[in-house]
Design a protein around this motif. Structure first.
Motif, mmCIF file in Angstrom:
data_model
loop_
_atom_site.group_PDB
_atom_site.id
_atom_site.type_symbol
_atom_site.label_atom_id
_atom_site.label_comp_id
_atom_site.label_asym_id
_atom_site.label_seq_id
_atom_site.Cartn_x
_atom_site.Cartn_y
_atom_site.Cartn_z
ATOM 1 N N UNK B 223 0.817 -1.213 0.000
ATOM 2 C CA UNK B 223 0.000 0.000 0.000
ATOM 3 C C UNK B 223 0.855 1.269 0.000
ATOM 4 N N UNK B 224 0.570 2.170 -0.913
ATOM 5 C CA UNK B 224 1.216 3.476 -0.957
ATOM 6 C C UNK B 224 0.181 4.537 -0.640
ATOM 7 N N UNK B 225 0.624 5.767 -0.391
ATOM 8 C CA UNK B 225 -0.318 6.827 -0.040
ATOM 9 C C UNK B 225 -0.166 8.027 -0.964
ATOM 10 N N UNK B 226 0.842 7.994 -1.811
ATOM 11 C CA UNK B 226 1.105 9.141 -2.680
ATOM 12 C C UNK B 226 0.619 8.889 -4.088
ATOM 13 N N UNK B 227 1.331 9.489 -5.059
ATOM 14 C CA UNK B 227 0.830 9.461 -6.426
ATOM 15 C C UNK B 227 1.720 8.697 -7.399
#
Lengths: 249, 249
Positions: B223-227
């Motif tokens: 899981x990532x949170x940026x773009x």
């Protein structure tokens, strides 16, 4: 045909000194140039092969001068071994205010000299949505063509600062955690880390400079089970960041 | 002065075809050559600058022919931009039997074409003490000079195989887990993974080939949170491996 004066300007931007003097940098390759065009960064000038120009026609902003050039000419202008798509001159973004926000993690790089590593680290900061990346003066230039290329487009999104790192770290509030990787640090698998403060990554060959190390509030260790002496700096940063963000859903 | 015949042999080993034909490969740079000399791999011949020869005199095995050469000559023999230390010809190691042991994780690479990435992945396998690395025929050659150099010495320790990947994966016992990275896979932060089976990493640009993807038993997502759209393949592998090994103390 690109004029001699323009070719000279493009070649000057291969070097940091002239990037700073002109406030501009180069973006090479079709994928990176498209990321640039769809971002908030300003494009000064575009050099495209006819084929690529036809392909991205709808994305071309009317305000930016475009020169259609041959593949040979494009390759001569840039730093890539071959380039059959695009090269852009972009304006260096204005620096945002550098202040660590609460509940935000920043990544600081201490003498990471390989532009590929700096670029991969900026891409990683983008993946985890970090507040930005602070590079020591001794890092590879974040606006060098190789760095920009290795960010895979993240250069358009991640705020980047260049600072004298020990001075900047010393200016932070004493309550702000400053983490660094260390073979004798705390096992990250046994900690519940929160992504607040600063994570400092050092050069692969020399680790953290003593002045930077003196600013750490916690040393982190990635437990390994084999015989490799160390990990690549981007690989270590990736593992550490994942250990920070696994506790935030 | 290196003889013409010897220089021709060294230059031939720049290419995979001749490495296979001669059963030999090149190791460049002082650090890698020292790792080679202290390993179980066989060294066929050494080329050293006088300065470096003096430095590592006690480590030099009496059975290996040594030629002392100038920095210019050493650089001409090898693939590095400059080399002022050492170059070795080493024998390709004999392949160990490739059978996944119980409670062992293997790393499989599907068309990872960049030698720097393949080398970094072998180094990572060494860090976590994996059983070995299986490269598809379409990967960068694990014995190419750039790959060897990027392993930072781990080429001496990690068993490496080259296989037609779908065929090999299909031959595995059906009970063996085969993991792969996938943007739509299960969130690794919510799993308790055990390091048994095979973890397959695909090329950055093209992901896993459909034949390989069909062999997966579980898809994993970081899981990532940026773009950022994706992560570098070595960076993804590092995060996944850390998620496997954090449950083993």
């Amino acid at each position: 045909m690109v004029s001699k004066a323009v070719a000279k300007y493009v070649h000057a931007l291969h070097l940091k000194k002239y990037r700073l003097r002109h406030g501009a940098f180069l973006v090479e390759g079709g994928k990176s140039v498209r990321e640039l065009l769809s971002s908030a960064l300003l494009t000064e000038r575009l050099f495209l092969t006819a084929e690529f120009a036809a392909k991205i026609q709808p994305e071309l902003p009317s305000s930016v001068p475009v020169e259609v050039v041959s593949e040979e000419e494009l390759t001569r202008l840039g730093t890539l071994t071959t380039n059959n798509t695009a090269l852009a001159i972009a304006r260096l973004p204005e620096e945002k205010v550098l202040a660590p926000a609460p509940n935000q993690l920043l990544l600081a790089l201490d003498q990471v000299r390989d532009p590929g590593n700096v670029g991969t680290l900026i891409r990683l900061a983008d993946w985890y949505g970090l507040g930005g990346v602070i590079c020591s003066d001794t890092c590879a230039d974040p606006w060098a063509p190789k760095t920009v290329s290795a960010t895979m487009g993240s250069f358009t999104r991640v705020p980047v600062w260049q600072r004298e790192l020990p001075t900047w770290l010393s200016s932070l509030p004493a309550s702000l955690p400053v983490y660094g990787a260390d073979l004798h640090g705390d096992n990250v698998h046994r900690l519940t880390l929160q992504p607040t403060g600063v994570l400092v990554m050092g050069s692969e060959s020399h680790g953290l400079t003593p002045e930077v190390e003196a600013c750490l509030t916690q040393r982190l260790h990635i437990p390994g089970r084999g015989q490799a002496e160390s990990l690549n700096v981007a690989v270590s940063a990736a593992i550490l960041l994942d250990n920070f963000y696994r506790n935030v859903q």
